[in-house]
Scaffold this motif. Structure first.
Motif, PDB file in Angstrom:
ATOM      1  N   LEU A 113       0.836  -1.209   0.000  1.00  0.00           N
ATOM      2  CA  LEU A 113       0.000   0.000   0.000  1.00  0.00           C
ATOM      3  C   LEU A 113       0.868   1.255   0.000  1.00  0.00           C
ATOM      4  O   LEU A 113       0.579   2.230  -0.704  1.00  0.00           O
ATOM      5  CB  LEU A 113      -0.922   0.009   1.222  1.00  0.00           C
ATOM      6  CG  LEU A 113      -2.084  -0.991   1.216  1.00  0.00           C
ATOM      7  CD1 LEU A 113      -2.808  -0.957   2.543  1.00  0.00           C
ATOM      8  CD2 LEU A 113      -3.044  -0.702   0.063  1.00  0.00           C
ATOM      9  N   THR A 164      -6.201  -0.621   3.906  1.00  0.00           N
ATOM     10  CA  THR A 164      -6.559  -0.881   2.506  1.00  0.00           C
ATOM     11  C   THR A 164      -7.806  -0.087   2.128  1.00  0.00           C
ATOM     12  O   THR A 164      -7.841   0.576   1.082  1.00  0.00           O
ATOM     13  CB  THR A 164      -6.827  -2.380   2.291  1.00  0.00           C
ATOM     14  OG1 THR A 164      -5.740  -3.119   2.844  1.00  0.00           O
ATOM     15  CG2 THR A 164      -6.960  -2.706   0.823  1.00  0.00           C
ATOM     16  N   ALA A 196      -7.876   3.069  -0.506  1.00  0.00           N
ATOM     17  CA  ALA A 196      -8.792   3.038  -1.648  1.00  0.00           C
ATOM     18  C   ALA A 196      -9.711   4.248  -1.620  1.00  0.00           C
ATOM     19  O   ALA A 196      -9.927   4.914  -2.639  1.00  0.00           O
ATOM     20  CB  ALA A 196      -9.601   1.741  -1.632  1.00  0.00           C
ATOM     21  N   TRP A 197     -10.227   4.545  -0.441  1.00  0.00           N
ATOM     22  CA  TRP A 197     -11.139   5.684  -0.305  1.00  0.00           C
ATOM     23  C   TRP A 197     -10.413   6.990  -0.611  1.00  0.00           C
ATOM     24  O   TRP A 197     -10.889   7.831  -1.367  1.00  0.00           O
ATOM     25  CB  TRP A 197     -11.713   5.700   1.123  1.00  0.00           C
ATOM     26  CG  TRP A 197     -12.616   6.856   1.387  1.00  0.00           C
ATOM     27  CD1 TRP A 197     -13.914   6.999   0.992  1.00  0.00           C
ATOM     28  CD2 TRP A 197     -12.278   8.044   2.102  1.00  0.00           C
ATOM     29  NE1 TRP A 197     -14.409   8.199   1.404  1.00  0.00           N
ATOM     30  CE2 TRP A 197     -13.431   8.868   2.095  1.00  0.00           C
ATOM     31  CE3 TRP A 197     -11.119   8.495   2.751  1.00  0.00           C
ATOM     32  CZ2 TRP A 197     -13.447  10.120   2.708  1.00  0.00           C
ATOM     33  CZ3 TRP A 197     -11.137   9.732   3.361  1.00  0.00           C
ATOM     34  CH2 TRP A 197     -12.302  10.525   3.338  1.00  0.00           C
ATOM     35  N   TYR A 226      -9.596   7.246  -4.499  1.00  0.00           N
ATOM     36  CA  TYR A 226     -10.660   7.307  -5.503  1.00  0.00           C
ATOM     37  C   TYR A 226     -11.886   8.107  -5.085  1.00  0.00           C
ATOM     38  O   TYR A 226     -12.788   8.297  -5.877  1.00  0.00           O
ATOM     39  CB  TYR A 226     -11.067   5.881  -5.898  1.00  0.00           C
ATOM     40  CG  TYR A 226      -9.944   5.165  -6.591  1.00  0.00           C
ATOM     41  CD1 TYR A 226      -9.614   5.474  -7.914  1.00  0.00           C
ATOM     42  CD2 TYR A 226      -9.181   4.222  -5.918  1.00  0.00           C
ATOM     43  CE1 TYR A 226      -8.562   4.840  -8.551  1.00  0.00           C
ATOM     44  CE2 TYR A 226      -8.123   3.584  -6.550  1.00  0.00           C
ATOM     45  CZ  TYR A 226      -7.825   3.901  -7.869  1.00  0.00           C
ATOM     46  OH  TYR A 226      -6.792   3.292  -8.497  1.00  0.00           O
ATOM     47  N   ARG A 264      -4.206  -1.258  -8.004  1.00  0.00           N
ATOM     48  CA  ARG A 264      -5.493  -1.156  -7.316  1.00  0.00           C
ATOM     49  C   ARG A 264      -5.326  -1.672  -5.880  1.00  0.00           C
ATOM     50  O   ARG A 264      -4.825  -2.785  -5.681  1.00  0.00           O
ATOM     51  CB  ARG A 264      -6.571  -2.005  -8.018  1.00  0.00           C
ATOM     52  CG  ARG A 264      -6.758  -1.706  -9.486  1.00  0.00           C
ATOM     53  CD  ARG A 264      -7.452  -0.414  -9.733  1.00  0.00           C
ATOM     54  NE  ARG A 264      -8.863  -0.445  -9.333  1.00  0.00           N
ATOM     55  CZ  ARG A 264      -9.765   0.421  -9.782  1.00  0.00           C
ATOM     56  NH1 ARG A 264      -9.397   1.373 -10.626  1.00  0.00           N
ATOM     57  NH2 ARG A 264     -11.005   0.357  -9.384  1.00  0.00           N
ATOM     58  N   PRO A 265      -5.771  -0.876  -4.886  1.00  0.00           N
ATOM     59  CA  PRO A 265      -5.518  -1.247  -3.477  1.00  0.00           C
ATOM     60  C   PRO A 265      -6.109  -2.599  -3.080  1.00  0.00           C
ATOM     61  O   PRO A 265      -5.455  -3.386  -2.402  1.00  0.00           O
ATOM     62  CB  PRO A 265      -6.194  -0.118  -2.693  1.00  0.00           C
ATOM     63  CG  PRO A 265      -6.385   0.991  -3.652  1.00  0.00           C
ATOM     64  CD  PRO A 265      -6.419   0.413  -5.027  1.00  0.00           C
ATOM     65  N   GLY A 266      -7.341  -2.897  -3.524  1.00  0.00           N
ATOM     66  CA  GLY A 266      -7.969  -4.159  -3.144  1.00  0.00           C
ATOM     67  C   GLY A 266      -7.161  -5.353  -3.634  1.00  0.00           C
ATOM     68  O   GLY A 266      -7.008  -6.359  -2.932  1.00  0.00           O
ATOM     69  N   ASN A 278      -4.305   1.130 -15.519  1.00  0.00           N
ATOM     70  CA  ASN A 278      -4.186   1.811 -14.227  1.00  0.00           C
ATOM     71  C   ASN A 278      -2.795   2.352 -13.916  1.00  0.00           C
ATOM     72  O   ASN A 278      -2.591   2.958 -12.888  1.00  0.00           O
ATOM     73  CB  ASN A 278      -4.591   0.851 -13.106  1.00  0.00           C
ATOM     74  CG  ASN A 278      -6.073   0.536 -13.156  1.00  0.00           C
ATOM     75  OD1 ASN A 278      -6.901   1.423 -13.074  1.00  0.00           O
ATOM     76  ND2 ASN A 278      -6.404  -0.730 -13.352  1.00  0.00           N
TER      77      ASN A 278
END
Lengths: 362, 309
Positions: B23, B154, B158-159, B162, B239-241, B297
């Motif tokens: 991350l 995580t 992500a929050w 995005y 992508r974080p997930g 990405n």
């Protein structure tokens, strides 16, 4: 001007070293002299410096080709190890009855001819070159076919190579008469790289490294292929426009660099070590990265930088035995020297100006 | 069944340092900076964390010390790369080489020392009852709190990336620093902040290894996990997930060697120890094959220095 920054970086590193010695309660002058003067005080220590400089110079010469063409091979350490493994395997195979497949060579037939004494050492060294080049070829292949990042692939392959060496010397290649130590049997004398001077461990590999310097100078600065590599590194778009093949640059740089590292590994085992152990390398492939930058990606500079970094390696050993300082100190100095060098480069080549960010008026 | 759950739980635990470092590097790379110094930052932080845990006995302080050490190392890198426009690859390599030597030097006195047991995940009778729950008990409630932290992070990353304005600016700087600069955003400052944040997360990851997961210090303890975390951002196609899932997958592969050995599989331990590295190479090659996945990405100016005019 470009010579200035390694010199300033060296001075700054020495300064940092002095501060560190004081902090550790040691006499800074004594510490500095152990690192930078004693390794050259007399023939014996100097020959050890040149001995360690040999693999560093060979690996770094190969790497310079990669970095000039903007290919970030950071896996010279793995390529070195594979060279050592391949050369060691060859030496055990052809080198007499104690080897893994030596009995084959002892008989008549093709192997015995192949293993004729004058050919043995060249075969061992060639096996090393092939081993290192093959290991680098994995990186080239994955970059070429799959577009996989060469930094990560070549680095992961270092860890794989270390485990492979461990597997061989703990397992199938372990000396049956070695009291269960993780090491192969000693190679037959016919596969040894002869010493250059009586009474020292310095071997003919150093002469080979010296010869490689003008060769690389010629390839880099006076040959069409060297020019193509240089352009593809500095201006990829121009190289594409001129029709220089990026694939060819990738393969050339990686195979040559892997082969050089492999040769260095082969000479290390055929020269001073004469057997495989888990500790064939003391991080030569990583130190070589610093050598390339300190040597300004120039063959002559690389030779000088290899000697300097080798001095620091020997100095580290002296610091351990004479001053009771941890050997890892050398690693600290090497890393900080590269830091200083990168900083000096910018400060020499450009002037720092503080300026407020301002939006572009429309 | 029960054994599978335990194995999954162990895979999550062993993947957690990779989640944290991955991350951190993701934030770095979203701002357009590649930090090849991850391995070095994690090593320095591992020593700092271990020393703090050894001195104070507090895991929280140890993780904090790791974060601080990682952030400091990252600041040196940031100064070179953002302040002085040094080559990102060369400076990152320098940090990794320096971190290897420095951590070995500083840590020499801590080799062979022992820490107290790691913090019990949930104390009290309710905690025990929760950890006994089928499936979710061992997977979630039996874990060290740092696993929960990694999950929360995580979601937070992500929050942030995005769903917030700050994330939008960060991504814009990774895509086109020139445009962001023209709009008046302080590109260098934001990149520096991203690098330091990334370093702090790599630092927590390193301390997590030496304090919670191992828990001990030996030279080279990180053993390439910094590089695997770098590869992870590519696997995850930024992508974080997917960083989270990829890290758990690699945690599982790392565990597989011990599991296979325990099962008495007749493969040399060295060959099993190759698994995580070989797996990294294979997955990296497979993912990179598809240019559409990568380009979708990947920050467009990843690795390029920014020159303001």
């Amino acid at each position: 001007m470009s010579i200035a920054s390694p010199l300033i970086a060296l001075l700054l590193t020495a300064l940092l070293a002095a501060v560190l010695f004081v902090a550790l309660g040691k006499d800074p002058w004594r510490g500095l002299s152990v690192f930078f003067i004693e390794p050259l005080s007399g023939w014996r220590p100097a020959s050890e410096v040149l001995l360690k400089a040999t693999p560093l110079a060979l690996c770094a010469l190969g790497l310079s080709l990669c970095y000039r063409s903007n290919i970030w091979n950071v896996g010279a350490e793995g390529q070195f190890l594979l060279g050592a493994i391949a050369a060691g395997g060859m030496a055990l195979w052809i080198g007499g009855p104690h080897g893994a497949l030596g009995s084959l060579a002892a008989g008549d037939g093709v192997f015995a001819t192949l293993a004729g004494r004058p050919l043995q050492l060249p075969l061992v060294l060639l096996a090393g070159v092939a081993g290192g080049a093959a290991w680098a070829a994995i990186t080239a292949l994955l970059r070429d076919r799959c577009n996989a990042n060469e930094i990560l692939v070549s680095l992961m392959l270092v860890y794989v190579a270390q485990q492979l060496l461990g597997y061989l010397v703990f397992g199938p290649w372990k000396d049956p008469a070695g009291f269960n130590f993780p090491q192969t049997s000693t190679f037959a004398a016919s596969t040894w790289l002869p010493p250059l001077m009586a009474g020292t461990r310095l071997h003919w590999g150093f002469v080979l490294a010296l010869l490689a310097v003008p060769l690389f100078w010629f390839v880099l600065f006076r040959s069409w292929r060297g020019f193509q590599l240089d352009v593809s590194g500095q201006a990829p778009a121009a190289a594409r426009y001129a029709g220089f093949s990026a694939r060819r640059a990738l393969w050339t740089a990686l195979l040559v660099s892997g082969g050089m590292a492999g040769l260095a590994g082969a000479m290390e085992v055929a020269g001073p070590l004469r057997q495989l152990t888990p500790h064939v390398s003391t991080g030569y492939g990583f130190t070589a990265i610093i050598v390339v930058f300190v040597g300004r990606l120039h063959p002559v500079g690389i030779l000088l930088a290899a000697i300097l970094l080798s001095m620091m390696l020997i100095g580290g050993e002296y610091a351990q035995s004479r001053l009771g300082l941890p050997g890892a100190l050398t690693g600290v100095f090497q890393g900080s020297m590269l830091f200083m060098l990168l900083a000096c480069d910018t400060l020499i080549h450009s002037r720092v100006r503080w300026q407020r960010a301002r939006p572009v008026s429309s | 069944m029960n054994e599978t759950v335990l194995l999954l739980a162990a895979a999550i635990a062993s993947g957690t340092p990779l989640v944290l470092a991955g991350l951190g590097l993701l934030i770095n790379e979203k701002a357009g900076v590649v930090n090849l110094g991850a391995e070095g930052m994690m090593l320095i932080a591992a020593v700092a964390g271990f020393a703090t845990a050894f001195g104070t006995g507090s895991e929280v302080l140890a993780l904090g010390a790791g974060a601080l050490a990682g952030a400091t190392a990252a600041a040196v890198f940031g100064l070179l790369v953002i302040g002085l426009n040094a080559n990102q690859y060369a400076a990152g390599l320098a940090l990794s080489l320096f971190g290897g030597g420095f951590s070995a030097f500083v840590g020499i006195g801590y080799v062979g020392r022992k820490l107290g047991d790691p913090v019990a995940p949930l104390a009290g009778s309710i905690g025990h009852w929760l950890a006994e729950l089928p499936l979710i008990g061992p997977l979630l409630f039996g874990q060290h709190p740092i696993v929960w932290l990694s999950l929360a992070l995580t979601v937070a990353v992500a929050w942030l990336l995005y769903r917030t304005r700050a994330g939008l600016v960060l991504r814009a700087i990774g895509e086109s620093p020139e445009s962001a600069h023209a709009l008046g955003y302080p590109v260098r400052l934001i990149r520096f902040a991203a690098v330091v944040t990334g370093g702090a997360l790599c630092g927590v990851a390193g301390a997590c290894l030496s304090v919670v997961y191992a828990p001990m210090w030996v030279e080279g303890l990180v053993a390439g996990r910094g590089w695997i975390a770098l590869a992870l951002t590519t696997f995850a196609t930024w992508r974080p997930g997917r960083v989270l899932l990829g890290a758990w997958l690699f945690g599982g592969v790392t565990l597989l060697q011990f599991h296979l050995q325990a099962q008495g599989v007749a493969i040399a331990s060295q060959l099993l120890a190759m698994l995580p590295y070989v797996a990294t190479i294979v997955v990296l090659a497979l993912i990179s094959r598809n240019p559409a996945w990568i380009r979708a990405n990947m920050p467009a100016s990843l690795g390029r220095p920014f020159h303001a005019d």
